[in-house]
Design an enzyme around this catalytic site. Structure first.
Site, short mmCIF file in Angstrom:
data_model
loop_
_atom_site.label_atom_id
_atom_site.label_comp_id
_atom_site.label_asym_id
_atom_site.label_seq_id
_atom_site.Cartn_x
_atom_site.Cartn_y
_atom_site.Cartn_z
N CYS A 29 57.74 -77.05 16.59
CA CYS A 29 59.06 -75.96 17.82
C CYS A 29 59.53 -78.10 18.07
O CYS A 29 60.42 -77.69 18.59
CB CYS A 29 58.69 -75.71 19.12
SG CYS A 29 57.42 -74.34 18.16
N ASP A 30 58.27 -78.78 17.91
CA ASP A 30 59.80 -79.90 19.25
C ASP A 30 59.55 -81.09 17.97
O ASP A 30 60.44 -82.26 18.64
CB ASP A 30 59.05 -80.39 20.42
CG ASP A 30 58.57 -79.29 20.61
OD1 ASP A 30 59.28 -78.64 21.28
OD2 ASP A 30 57.50 -78.98 21.71
N CYS B 8 53.36 -77.47 19.85
CA CYS B 8 53.60 -77.63 18.67
C CYS B 8 55.04 -78.32 17.91
O CYS B 8 56.08 -78.76 18.21
CB CYS B 8 54.88 -76.12 19.20
SG CYS B 8 55.37 -75.32 17.35
#
Ligand code: NDP
Length: 314
Positions: free
Chosen positions: A138-139, A135
Site C-alpha cells: 500500500c505505502d 502494508c
C-alpha cells in the site's frame, strides 16, 4: 422482538460496503454493522493510490465515506454497533449487539477484516501513517529513494523487505532474535539481496521524529539490542510493522470452519462458508492479498453469492 433483515453484513471495510451495495441494489433489505472501526483498516491509512478509479489517489477515510454512501444510495442502512454474539445453527440466523439486542437475517455476510498486530509503544500511534505503516504494497511507493526498516522475522516481513528494495534506497530488517520464522527460501532471498541489511537480536525501543508542517513525521528509530540492552538511534524515513495479522473471527469460531491461523475458510473461488447462507469476504478470509481492491472484489462476489443463494433458498 428481534429486528429482521434480508441481509446482515458484519463489517464495513471495502468488502462489507461493496457486498452491501450489491445486495441493496438487488432490492434486498440490507443492514451493515459498522463495528468498532467504521470503514475498517483504511480509516487509519493516509493516501490510497492503488484503488482503481482514483487517478490522483484518495485519502483512506474519504474513500470509505464514498463506498459507504454508495451502498446507502441503494438502501443499505448503517448501524454503528459491533456484533458480539451469533447463532448460526438455524434460519433465520441470529446476531446480537453489545446491548444484547437481537437481529435476525435470511443471509449473513461476514467482512470483519483482520487487524495488523502492532508493537504497542506510544510513539507508534504518534507516527502512524506519518512514516509508520503495516502494508508495504500500500505505502511502499511513498518511500522511493528513502531509508526504510521492516519489523518482523516471518514470511510477511521478509516478503515486504524484498518488495521495498524495488523503491527504497536501503531496507533494514529489525528482528528480535537471530533465527527467522520465515521459510528458508525467503531467508535465502533476503540474505542474497544486497539492498537488505539486518538489525538482529533487536527491537524498536522508540520511534523518533519531528514536526513538519504542523504534523508529526518519523525520522528515526531507537533500537534496543535485547541481549546487551544497548540503545542506538538510526535515521529512518519509514518503518513497516510486519509482525502478523489477527483475523477478527473469534465471534464466529463456534460455527464456522477456520484455518490454522483463524481465517474463515471459503469454498473454492466463492464466498461460501461451511454454513449455507453465511458468506465471508475481504481480509477475514484472505491472508494473501490483503488489498482494498481485492476486498471490494470479494465483497462483490459475496453480494452476488448471497443474492443467488436466497433466490434458490427462499
Ligand atoms: P508470523 O506470525 O509468521 O511472523 C511474525 C513475526 O513477527 C515473527 O518473526 C515474530 O518473531 C515477530 N513478532 C511477533 N510479535 C512481535 C513483537 N511484539 N515484536 C517484535 N517482533 C514480533 O506472521 P507473518 O505475517 O509473517 O505470516 C503469517 C502466515 O502467513 C505464516 O504462516 C506465513 O508463512 C504466511 N505467509 C506466507 C507467505 C508466502 O508464502 N508468500 C507470505 C506471507 C505470509 P518470532 O519469530 O521471534 O516469534
Amino acid at each position: 422482538m428481534a429486528e429482521h433483515h434480508n441481509i446482515i453484513v458484519i463489517g464495513s471495510g471495502p468488502g462489507g460496503c461493496t457486498a452491501g451495495m450489491y445486495t441493496s441494489r438487488a432490492n434486498l433489505d440490507t443492514v451493515i454493522f459498522e463495528g468498532m472501526q467504521p470503514g475498517g483498516q483504511l480509516m487509519i491509512t493516509t493516501e490510497v493510490e492503488n484503488f482503481p478509479g482514483f487517478l490522483d489517489g484518495v485519502q483512506g477515510p474519504e474513500m470509505m465515506d464514498i463506498l459507504r454512501k454508495q451502498a446507502q444510495k441503494f438502501g443499505a442502512k448503517s448501524i454503528y454497533e459491533s456484533i458480539v454474539k451469533v447463532d448460526f445453527s438455524a434460519r433465520p440466523f441470529k446476531v446480537w449487539n453489545g446491548s444484547d439486542k437481537e437481529y435476525t437475517a435470511d443471509a449473513v455476510i461476514i467482512s470483519t477484516g483482520a487487524t495488523a498486530k502492532l508493537l504497542n509503544i506510544p510513539s507508534e500511534q504518534k507516527y502512524w501513517g506519518r512514516g509508520i505503516s503495516a502494508c508495504a504494497t500500500c505505502d511502499g511507493f511513498f518511500y522511493r529513494g528513502k531509508e526504510v526498516y521492516v519489523v518482523g522475522g516471518g514470511d510477511t516481513a521478509l516478503e515486504e523487505a524484498n518488495y521495498l528494495t524495488n523503491m527504497a534506497s536501503s531496507v533494514t530488517i529489525i528482528h528480535r532474535r537471530q533465527e527467522f520464522r520465515a521459510s528458508k527460501i525467503m531467508v535465502d532471498k533476503v540474505k542474497s539481496n544486497p539492498k537488505i541489511k539486518f538489525a538482529l537480536d533487536s527491537v524498536v525501543d522508540e520511534f523518533l521524529g519531528e514536526t513538519v508542517n504542523g504534523f508529526p513525521s518519523l525520522n528515526g528509530i531507537r533500537l534496543k539490542n535485547v541481549k546487551t540492552g544497548e540503545l542506538r538511534d538510526v535515521h529512518a524515513d519509514g518503518c513497516f510493522i510486519a509482525i502478523g495479522h489477527r483475523p477478527n473471527t473469534s465471534v464466529f469460531a463456534d460455527y464456522l470452519t477456520l484455518d490454522a491461523e483463524g481465517y474463515i475458510v471459503t469454498a473454492g473461488k466463492s464466498t461460501y462458508t461451511n454454513i449455507p447462507g453465511i458468506f465471508a469476504c475481504g481480509d477475514v478470509q484472505d491472508h494473501v492479498y490483503r488489498q482494498a481492491i481485492a476486498a471490494a472484489g470479494s465483497g462483490c462476489a459475496a453480494g452476488i453469492d448471497a443474492e443467488r443463494w436466497l433466490m434458490e433458498n427462499k
